[in-house]
Design an enzyme around this catalytic site. Structure first.
Site, PDB file in Angstrom:
ATOM      1  CB  CYS A   1     -14.239 -82.046  25.314  1.00 12.40           C
ATOM      2  SG  CYS A   1     -14.063 -80.270  25.649  1.00 12.40           S
TER       3      CYS A   1
ATOM      4  CG  HIS B   1       0.468 -50.894  35.833  1.00 15.86           C
ATOM      5  ND1 HIS B   1       0.980 -51.728  36.803  1.00 15.86           N
ATOM      6  CD2 HIS B   1      -0.195 -49.885  36.480  1.00 15.86           C
ATOM      7  CE1 HIS B   1       0.651 -51.227  37.992  1.00 15.86           C
ATOM      8  NE2 HIS B   1      -0.067 -50.122  37.815  1.00 15.86           N
TER       9      HIS B   1
ATOM     10  CD  GLU C   1     -20.696 -90.864  20.034  1.00 14.11           C
ATOM     11  OE1 GLU C   1     -20.863 -91.473  21.109  1.00 14.11           O
ATOM     12  OE2 GLU C   1     -19.572 -90.524  19.599  1.00 14.11           O
TER      13      GLU C   1
ATOM     14  N   GLY D   1     -20.159 -85.171  20.474  1.00 13.09           N
ATOM     15  CA  GLY D   1     -19.253 -84.243  21.136  1.00 13.09           C
ATOM     16  C   GLY D   1     -18.149 -84.871  21.929  1.00 13.09           C
ATOM     17  N   GLY D   2     -18.238 -86.179  22.214  1.00 12.49           N
ATOM     18  CA  GLY D   2     -17.169 -86.837  22.940  1.00 12.49           C
ATOM     19  C   GLY D   2     -17.081 -86.421  24.390  1.00 12.49           C
TER      20      GLY D   2
END
Length: 463
Positions: free
Chosen positions: A44, A448, A36, A41-42
């Site tokens: 995103c 509901h 990396e 984490g890239g």
């Protein structure tokens, strides 16, 4: 010459496809090296979904305080501390990165993590310029490229002499722009536009096309634009930005050509939200014989294989829809092929996505425009959000639901423009996967009062 180390698998890029693939291969007993060049984490985690939605949450709280009087709650006008907003985001990113590092290293000794820039020297070999200044050589029979994208720079006179912000840089800005000019009316431009408008900035969005979100049906785009305009965002459509300049007082001027003539738009900050470009230009792909298209995206087949044996491309770097969930599905395509002896395809898969404005837009399947272009028979059900009980109770009444039904009474697609649009869309996606007929949704007992309850009513409007 640096010493060469061999591994079973080499992954270039710690993104939403590369990280889970590394752990899956390691758990299967493979020796894995992951390289990396930036943050774990890239996109995103570092400059995409996580930071933007974290800032959006702060903007939503600001808006809730500002509009509290409409709900009978008396309070003072909110004051935004942008430095504190950014620190809240940064604290979350630090926590997530630390978790990824632990997952890749402490929890899985079969993974070697290297910080540095990888460059191909042959079909299945790379050289890595490490952050320490040293160089190492790696080989592997399986190589996975997961290097993602970066902001694209438009061709614009004066840009090199004028300060501007990319979407990555705006995420770290600790001052509130007085007037934010945004070039680009896609989902990124709209999310940032509403975010900063709610923080208190004046916002102008400039779009070259005739509508925002140019891939959506015109009625969806117009309704979302109207909702954002009601919050005070200015839109300039059909506008070709010709030049940007800055005067001695620091004021920026965008010169744009519109159908009614030239306009000069003035602001304090400029955001470029004009798309992204792949991180492939400095990978040495030619040395490996890996082909790209005219935009630099790596060419792959339905199983994400490049034309070089043993080399795959995953995530945004191979083009197509650039969403985290698509990148993660790329990982599953490769995982199943390599570890589970299952054949999955990365082509023609469902494409759900959400635009995190308010109202939110959730999309799945065919749009009405696409159905018409493909000559697919359909009926459409369209329900204004204002008619939904939950909308009347919450005061969140902008938008509409639009669902396409085929001749067999099964769903073809949907655009849910309204509160929790992405989650309502997910209900419809499950229905499409299960091939339910619309009558089953219409007659289902929904709790509901929920947003999903409107599925009892929307199909009564089928045309």
């Amino acid at each position: 010459m640096p010493k060469t180390t061999s591994y079973d698998a080499l992954i270039i890029g710690s993104g939403q496809a590369g990280n889970p693939l590394a752990t899956a291969l390691a758990d299967a007993g493979r020796r894995v090296v992951l390289v990396e060049s930036f943050q774990l984490g890239g996109s995103c985690i570092n400059y995409g979904c996580v930071p933007t939605k974290t800032l959006l949450a702060s903007a939503e709280r600001t808006h809730a305080v500002r509009t509290a009087a409409e709900y009978g709650v008396r309070t003072h006008a909110p004051t935004v501390d942008m430095a504190a907003v950014i620190e809240r985001k940064d604290a979350l990113l630090r926590k997530l990165r630390a978790g990824i590092r632990s997952n890749l290293t402490v929890e899985r000794p079969g993974i070697t993590l290297l910080q540095g820039h990888a460059r191909f020297t042959g079909p299945r070999s790379v050289q890595v310029a490490l952050a320490s200044g040293e160089t190492t050589a790696l080989t592997a029979p399986l190589i996975f490229i997961n290097t993602g994208t970066r902001p694209a720079m438009p061709q614009l006179d004066g840009l090199n002499e004028t300060p501007y912000l990319t979407t990555d840089q705006l995420l770290d800005l600790k001052e509130l722009p007085a007037h934010l000019l945004i070039i680009g009316g896609g989902y990124i431009g709209l999310e940032f536009g509403q975010m900063y408008r709610r923080f208190g900035s004046q916002v102008t969005i400039v779009e070259s096309g005739g509508q925002v979100l140019d891939r959506e049906d015109a009625d969806v785009s117009k309704a979302l634009q109207a909702a954002l305009a009601n919050e005070g965002i200015e839109f300039v459509l059909n506008a070709r930005t010709r030049r940007v300049s800055r005067n001695q007082a620091g004021e920026l001027t965008l010169t744009v050509d519109t159908r009614t003539g030239e306009r000069r738009l003035r602001g304090t900050h400029l955001l470029l939200a004009t798309g992204r470009t792949p991180n492939t230009d400095d990978l040495g792909l030619d040395a490996a014989g890996i082909k790209t298209d005219e935009h630099g995206y790596i060419q792959v087949n339905e199983r994400l294989k490049t034309g070089v044996r043993g080399v795959y491309a995953l995530g945004d770097v191979h083009g197509g829809p650039q969403f985290t969930h698509i990148s993660y599905d790329d990982y599953r395509v490769v995982r199943d092929a390599l570890l589970r002896n299952k054949r999955r395809s990365a082509k023609d898969r469902p494409l759900p996505y959400a635009v995190f404005t308010e109202p939110q837009l959730g999309r799945i399947g065919l749009s009405e425009t696409q159905a018409q272009e493909q000559n697919i028979p359909y009926r459409v059900a369209k329900l204004p959000v204002s008619t939904i009980g939950r909308a009347q109770q919450t005061g969140l009444a902008a938008g509409f639901w639009k669902i396409l039904v085929g001749e067999d009474d099964r769903l073809l697609g949907a655009a849910i423009l309204g509160p929790e649009g992405g989650d309502v869309m997910a209900v419809l996606q499950v229905s499409m996967v299960g091939r339910l007929k619309y009558q089953q949704l219409q007659e289902m007992v929904w709790a509901h009062p929920t947003w999903a309850e409107a599925l009892n009513n929307v199909f009564a409007r089928l045309k």
